[in-house]
Each structure stands twice: as structure tokens, then as C-alpha cells.
Design a protein around this motif. Structure first.
Motif, short mmCIF file in Angstrom:
data_model
loop_
_atom_site.label_atom_id
_atom_site.label_comp_id
_atom_site.label_asym_id
_atom_site.label_seq_id
_atom_site.Cartn_x
_atom_site.Cartn_y
_atom_site.Cartn_z
N ALA A 1 -62.26 -38.30 2.48
CA ALA A 1 -62.54 -39.69 2.12
C ALA A 1 -61.55 -40.19 1.08
CB ALA A 1 -63.97 -39.81 1.60
N ALA B 1 -58.01 -41.36 2.63
CA ALA B 1 -57.92 -42.48 3.57
C ALA B 1 -56.67 -43.31 3.28
CB ALA B 1 -59.16 -43.35 3.47
N GLY B 2 -55.88 -43.55 4.32
CA GLY B 2 -54.65 -44.31 4.17
C GLY B 2 -53.45 -43.46 3.80
N ASP C 1 -53.72 -38.96 8.41
CA ASP C 1 -54.46 -39.37 9.60
C ASP C 1 -55.84 -38.72 9.54
OD1 ASP C 1 -55.50 -39.92 12.10
OD2 ASP C 1 -53.64 -39.49 13.17
N THR C 2 -56.76 -39.37 8.88
CA THR C 2 -58.07 -38.76 8.63
C THR C 2 -58.84 -38.52 9.92
OG1 THR C 2 -58.98 -40.95 8.18
CG2 THR C 2 -58.26 -39.64 6.28
#
Length: 296
Positions: A164, A167-168, A171-172
Motif C-alpha cells: 500500500a 502505490a505509484g 506495479d502493485t
């Protein structure tokens, strides 16, 4: 060298302090040249003492237990392994200047392997496999449970919390898919087996491209030995992973768990060390990329 401060509760360590500790507790080594070593290590600081010794001190409270754990088990496990192990020369006691136990070891020559720039990748793969097999043959009947010898699912909440935070930045969705694939692998049901638990590049020494030593036994323990497959993604290039896997004798389930361990260690470390330890962060990104390429 990585940023000197990586943890909120980390203590300040420098040559002056370590020199006083050595002089007070090991006067026979007083006055020998002392310098801090460049290292991407996250748990301990190391200072070279003279030409043939290294002083190792925990950087923060959570690293303390690993020192005593290593000193207990290293003498039982090191002999007979196909690569050198640290030789304990002295155990420093807590005191007013430094609150925790620390240790002095014999110096081991070599350098850390650099993923992507290995001199002899296939031979290193064979050496790593031989080391893993030899450690697994050690009598594990009285060994302590390794905290990385547990089912992979115990990492799930930690990985998802770290993901979490990423993120960004990675590539979660792809990482989550690879992780869920690893979680579907059958759990280990065999007898407890010894594993080093942290066979990453920073804990390996090579000479002439061959594995010459393995250091930092703070995570050693018994349980599922799949964690010792992490070198396949943390150190070795894709073209020799098959050599390593075949030499270790890892089946589908064990290989999947090993890949899951490598992924979880990288993902959990990445947000924590993103700014404070660039080498660890870069290796974590490398491992994630290698695993995503393999599982795509």
C-alpha cells in the motif's frame, strides 16, 4: 556507504566510541588501526580492526538478540560447510558507553557479489546450491525455529501493508498477483531443516567469482528451508537459476515458496529503506523486477 541513520531508535556509532570499547574490554588489541566499513547492512555496523579482525555492533535494540543467537549457533554450524564462516574471537559486554552485547570476529577476505555483474554466475549458482545442501544436512533436532522458517502466509499482512505504501512506485497489481500465486503453493510438511535465512548478496563473499564465505547468522534456524532459495532472485541472473534449482533439488512447491520469500523480503524492505538505504532499495527493486519478469 548507506545513510548512517536508518532506524528511529538507532544509536550513534563511530571510530572513537568503538576504539574505547576495544581498549577497555580487549586491551591486547588496543591501538590497532580501526576504520568503519562501507556496508549496506541494516542491522549491524562493522569496523575493521587491524588487518585480521572486524568489530560488529548492533545498530538498534531489535538487532541485539541476533548477536547472541549467532554466537550460540555459529560454532555448531560453521564447521564442515563448503564456504568459510565468521570466527568469533571475543564477545563484548554491555557497558556505560554502549548498552548491548557486541562481538569481534576474524576478518574474511572477499567482496559482496554484484547482481548483474557476476564473474562466474554458473559456478556461483553451483556453489550456493552446495552450501544450501550442506547446511540442510546438519542435525536440526535441537535447532531453534527460524523466524523465516515459518509458513509464507505469516508474511501476508506485512507485505500488503508495504505494498500500500508503494502505490505509484511499483506495479502493485502485478506484485499482488505474484504474491497470491506464491501463497497458493503447498506448505512445507517435511521435518525441520536448517536454513541460513538471509542468503542475500550482502551476506555473501566471493573470490574470483566463487563463493568464499557466508556471514551474518543472526537469522539461522530450522523449519521450511525454502527461504534459502532467495539467492536465485536476489543474486543470480535468470539464465543460471535453473542450474541452482536443479543442484538444490527444489520441486515446484518449494521453488514457489522460495520465490515468495524473495518477493516478500524485497517488498517489505523497499518502502522502509527507500530513502535511508539506497543499496537495499535498489536490490529490492531488482528482485521485484526479476520475479515479475519470471511470473509474467
Amino acid at each position: 556507504m548507506c545513510a548512517l541513520r536508518m532506524h528511529e531508535d538507532e544509536v550513534a556509532l563511530d571510530v572513537s566510541l568503538v576504539g574505547r570499547l576495544v581498549t577497555e574490554q580487549f586491551p591486547r588489541w588496543a591501538g590497532q588501526p580501526l576504520r568503519r566499513l562501507e556496508s549496506s547492512g541494516t542491522e549491524n555496523a562493522m569496523f575493521r580492526l587491524g588487518e585480521d579482525k572486524v568489530v560488529r555492533l548492533p545498530r538498534h535494540p531489535r538487532a541485539v538478540d541476533a548477536i547472541t543467537h549467532e554466537l550460540r549457533w555459529l560454532p555448531r554450524l560453521g564447521p564442515g560447510l563448503p564456504a568459510a564462516s565468521p570466527e568469533p574471537l571475543g564477545q563484548g559486554e554491555p557497558g556505560e558507553a554502549f548498552p548491548w552485547p557486541w562481538s569481534v570476529y576474524g576478518w574474511l577476505d572477499g567482496r559482496n557479489p554484484v547482481p548483474g555483474a557476476l564473474e562466474e554466475p554458473e559456478r556461483l549458482a553451483e556453489d550456493l546450491a552446495a552450501y544450501v545442501r550442506a547446511l540442510r544436512r546438519k542435525d536440526a533436532s535441537q535447532g531453534p525455529l527460524g523466524y523465516r522458517g515459518v509458513p509464507l502466509a505469516t508474511r501476508d499482512s506485512f507485505l500488503r501493508e508495504a505494498l500500500a505504501q508503494l502505490a505509484g512506485r511499483v506495479d502493485t497489481a502485478a506484485v499482488a498477483k505474484a504474491w497470491e500465486e506464491a501463497l497458493r503453493a503447498p506448505e512445507y510438511t517435511g521435518p525441520p531443516v536448517w536454513a541460513h535465512g538471509d542468503l542475500m548478496a550482502g551476506n555473501l563473499l566471493v573470490t574470483g567469482g566463487r563463493l568464499s564465505a557466508v556471514i551474518d547468522f543472526g537469522t539461522v534456524g530450522v523449519g521450511d528451508p525454502a527461504v534459502d532459495l532467495i539467492s536465485a532472485w536476489c543474486v543470480l541472473p535468470a539464465e543460471v537459476r535453473g542450474v541452482f534449482r536443479e543442484a538444490v533439488g527444489a520441486g515446484e512447491a518449494e521453488w514457489a515458496r522460495g520465490r515468495g520469500w524473495a518477493l516478500s523480503i524485497a517488498v517489505i524492505a523497499l518502502p522502509y529503506y527507500w530513502e535511508t538505504n539506497p543499496p537495499v532499495a535498489e536490490n529490492s527493486r531488482h528482485v521485484i523486477a526479476e520475479i515479475l519478469a519470471e511470473t509474467a
